[in-house]
Write an enzyme that holds these catalytic residues in place. Structure first.
Site, short mmCIF file in Angstrom:
data_model
loop_
_atom_site.label_atom_id
_atom_site.label_comp_id
_atom_site.label_asym_id
_atom_site.label_seq_id
_atom_site.Cartn_x
_atom_site.Cartn_y
_atom_site.Cartn_z
N LYS A 37 0.85 -1.20 0.00
CA LYS A 37 0.00 0.00 0.00
C LYS A 37 0.88 1.25 0.00
O LYS A 37 0.69 2.16 -0.79
CB LYS A 37 -0.89 0.00 1.23
N ASN A 38 1.89 1.28 0.86
CA ASN A 38 2.66 2.51 1.06
C ASN A 38 3.71 2.76 -0.01
O ASN A 38 4.39 3.78 0.02
CB ASN A 38 3.27 2.52 2.47
N CYS B 95 -5.12 13.07 13.01
CA CYS B 95 -5.27 11.64 12.68
C CYS B 95 -5.34 10.92 14.03
O CYS B 95 -4.81 11.39 15.04
CB CYS B 95 -4.06 11.19 11.87
N ARG C 274 0.53 14.44 13.26
CA ARG C 274 1.05 14.16 11.90
C ARG C 274 1.04 15.41 11.02
O ARG C 274 0.39 15.48 9.99
CB ARG C 274 0.24 13.03 11.27
N ASP D 58 4.63 0.42 12.14
CA ASP D 58 3.42 -0.21 11.62
C ASP D 58 3.27 -1.66 12.06
O ASP D 58 2.26 -2.30 11.76
CB ASP D 58 3.40 -0.15 10.09
N ARG E 41 -8.63 -0.55 4.66
CA ARG E 41 -7.73 0.46 4.09
C ARG E 41 -6.39 -0.17 3.74
O ARG E 41 -5.71 0.29 2.83
CB ARG E 41 -7.49 1.60 5.09
C1 EPZ Z 1 4.15 6.86 6.54
O1 EPZ Z 1 3.35 7.87 7.10
C2 EPZ Z 1 3.23 5.66 6.38
N1 EPZ Z 1 2.13 6.01 5.47
C3 EPZ Z 1 2.68 5.25 7.75
O2 EPZ Z 1 1.92 4.07 7.56
C4 EPZ Z 1 3.85 4.92 8.67
O3 EPZ Z 1 3.37 4.60 9.94
C5 EPZ Z 1 4.80 6.13 8.74
O4 EPZ Z 1 5.22 6.51 7.42
C6 EPZ Z 1 6.04 5.83 9.56
O5 EPZ Z 1 6.73 4.76 9.01
C7 EPZ Z 1 2.38 6.04 4.14
O6 EPZ Z 1 3.49 5.80 3.69
C8 EPZ Z 1 1.21 6.39 3.27
P1 EPZ Z 1 6.11 10.20 8.65
P2 EPZ Z 1 3.92 9.38 7.13
O7 EPZ Z 1 6.01 11.46 7.85
O8 EPZ Z 1 4.81 9.62 5.99
C9 EPZ Z 1 6.31 13.53 12.02
C10 EPZ Z 1 0.07 2.70 7.75
O9 EPZ Z 1 -0.32 2.10 8.76
N2 EPZ Z 1 6.28 14.49 10.91
O10 EPZ Z 1 7.25 9.29 8.39
O11 EPZ Z 1 2.75 10.29 7.32
C11 EPZ Z 1 5.03 12.74 12.13
O12 EPZ Z 1 4.08 13.43 12.90
C12 EPZ Z 1 0.53 4.13 7.86
O13 EPZ Z 1 0.17 2.19 6.60
C13 EPZ Z 1 6.35 15.85 11.19
O14 EPZ Z 1 6.43 16.26 12.35
O15 EPZ Z 1 4.78 9.36 8.45
C14 EPZ Z 1 5.48 11.46 12.80
O16 EPZ Z 1 5.54 11.68 14.20
C15 EPZ Z 1 0.21 4.70 9.22
N3 EPZ Z 1 6.33 16.76 10.16
C16 EPZ Z 1 6.91 11.26 12.26
O17 EPZ Z 1 7.30 12.55 11.75
C17 EPZ Z 1 6.25 16.34 8.84
O18 EPZ Z 1 6.24 17.20 7.93
C18 EPZ Z 1 7.00 10.25 11.12
O19 EPZ Z 1 6.00 10.59 10.20
C19 EPZ Z 1 6.18 14.96 8.58
C20 EPZ Z 1 6.21 14.06 9.63
#
Ligand code: EPZ
Length: 417
Positions: free
Chosen positions: A18-19, A112, A117, A305, A397
């Site tokens: 998916k990701n 979320c 996020r 995850d 999802r």
């Molecule tokens: C991706 O989300 C995945 N989703 C998530 O999978 C996964 O849990 C996550 O990466 C971590 O591995 C997809 O790829 C579609 P991040 P993402 O940006 O990119 C903070 C699932 O279950 N952050 O790596 O949204 C954020 O709040 C989903 O399939 C900022 O502060 O996660 C988090 O605490 C859930 N500012 C941390 O970084 C930003 O601009 C990591 O978030 C971006 C992120």
């Protein structure tokens, strides 16, 4: 509805990730020639992304796991709140829209369940590349029309948090920028690497994907290509835990073990027997597992995850374990639901202390987010009696045909509505 107690035996084919599919679908916006994808899983989030791109004017044909996307005539450069609120990954159209069309209007994702996020690093990275970005009325209004040739400019950008979709958005934006972009502290997840592999086949000049420094030399244009989406390591990990917890023996097909080193290591620590081959992983459990400590961190460390799934394993393993979540600030919502099943878990900040119990007892529980709902399925597979999980739209999802795949392995799972 799940009747617990059945050991799982047999083979299961893992779907495309998916990701990886979500950013790669959005990469279709970067070129006017068709992008042909295979191993695109039948998931709600994929349907949502395809709908968003369709509304923008991308011509899309889909047949089973094959999807072909033609963005030669994009008519809208906007992702509305209605779209983004159902799936925050819609933010992944921002980079491609800016890179190819110089303009984008994307709703800020709301909060979320698992955490605030924010997308501040996506925005700062694009601003480092020269984009003019204003946040007005809950929307990100972005433009490059003031820049030379209206093009994003290559830049060096250090992400002070590892962000998967942030890295993906900026890598896509940089691929058509003027000059070279260096992304530091980049995410190393396999889905980032798969996107880079696809972009390179489209003509992008990218080096270092999978390491924490990604260098992108912008090119004038990209062209479509054929790409097979990498396997879903989180789906695979989820079924591996199911095999270990139920005390069965399950062989996963179409999976690359090297994407799951941390998960395989933890399953072996828990006492499961894991054997790997080039495209398969076999997991054998004897039903009595040892509790394992978990600490989530960016790839290649233990994936967030998979945290909820291992929490489920620990609830019925022998011993006490600590589960620490370092990525999201509120990813323990499965805990209260597991307590309803009889689990012994206490939370202290971002660490949960889990004391293994002899049995879980079936009950009605509620899914709150994608991976939490998967962990409740795992708990239901081993709980005594019947477990009913509500709000399973969360499951759909990220898991293709979950009940069919589990029932084929000997589970007793019914979808009630
Ligand atoms: C991706 O989300 C995945 N989703 C998530 O999978 C996964 O849990 C996550 O990466 C971590 O591995 C997809 O790829 C579609 P991040 P993402 O940006 O990119 C903070 C699932 O279950 N952050 O790596 O949204 C954020 O709040 C989903 O399939 C900022 O502060 O996660 C988090 O605490 C859930 N500012 C941390 O970084 C930003 O601009 C990591 O978030 C971006 C992120």
């Amino acid at each position: 509805m799940i009747q617990g107690g059945n050991r799982l035996y047999g083979e299961i084919t893992i779907s495309g990730a998916k990701n990886a599919a979500l950013p790669i679908l959005c990469a279709s916006l970067l070129t006017e020639t068709p992008l042909n994808l295979s191993s695109v899983a039948a998931l709600k989030d994929i349907d949502t992304t395809i709908k968003l791109l369709d509304i923008m004017g991308v011509k899309i044909t889909r047949n089973a796991d094959k999807v072909s996307l033609d963005a030669s005539d994009v008519t809208s450069f906007e992702a509305t709140y209605e779209m983004v609120k159902t799936m925050r990954a819609s933010i992944l159209v921002l980079g491609p829209l800016l890179a190819r069309f110089g303009t984008a209007r994307v709703s800020l994702p709301g909060g979320c369940a698992i955490g605030s996020r924010p997308v501040d690093l996506h925005i700062k990275g694009l601003q480092a590349m020269g984009a003019a970005i204003h946040i007005t009325h809950g929307y990100i209004q972005a433009s490059t029309l003031h820049l030379p040739n209206r093009r994003l400019q290559g830049a060096r950008y250090y992400m002070d948090l590892v962000t998967v979709t942030g890295t993906e958005n900026l890598m896509m934006a940089a691929s058509l920028a003027q000059g070279t972009t260096i992304l530091e502290n980049a995410a190393k997840e396999p889905e980032v690497v798969d996107l880079a592999d696809c972009l390179i086949k489209m003509g992008a000049k990218i080096r270092g994907a999978g390491t924490d420094v990604i260098t992108v030399e912008g090119v004038e244009r990209l062209s479509g290509t054929d790409h097979n989406i990498v396997c879903d390591r989180i789906e695979a990990g989820t079924y591996m835990v199911a095999a270990a917890m139920t005390g069965g023996e399950v062989k996963l097909l179409n999976v690359q073990a090297h994407l799951l080193d941390a998960v395989i290591e933890k399953l072996r620590d828990a006492g499961a027997i894991v054997t790997v081959d080039t495209e398969t992983i076999t997991v054998k459990g004897d039903g009595q597992l040892k509790a394992v400590n978990i600490r989530t961190a960016p790839h290649p460390a233990f994936p967030t995850d998979m945290q909820a799934q291992f929490m489920a394993l620990n609830t019925v393993a022998s011993g006490v374990s600590k589960v620490t979540e370092t990525i999201f600030e509120n990813r323990f919502m499965h805990v209260q639901e597991m307590q309803r099943l009889g689990a012994d878990i206490s939370i202290d900040g971002n660490t949960a202390l889990v004391k293994g119990v002899e049995f879980l007892d079936g009950a009605t529980v509620m899914a709150t987010d994608l991976r939490a709902s998967a962990s409740l399925v795992l708990a239901g597979l081993v709980a005594r009696g019947e477990t009913v999980i509500e709000r399973i739209y969360h499951l759909d999802r990220g898991y293709e045909n979950l009940e069919a795949k589990l029932n084929a392995l000997g589970a007793n799972v019914k979808r009630l509505s």
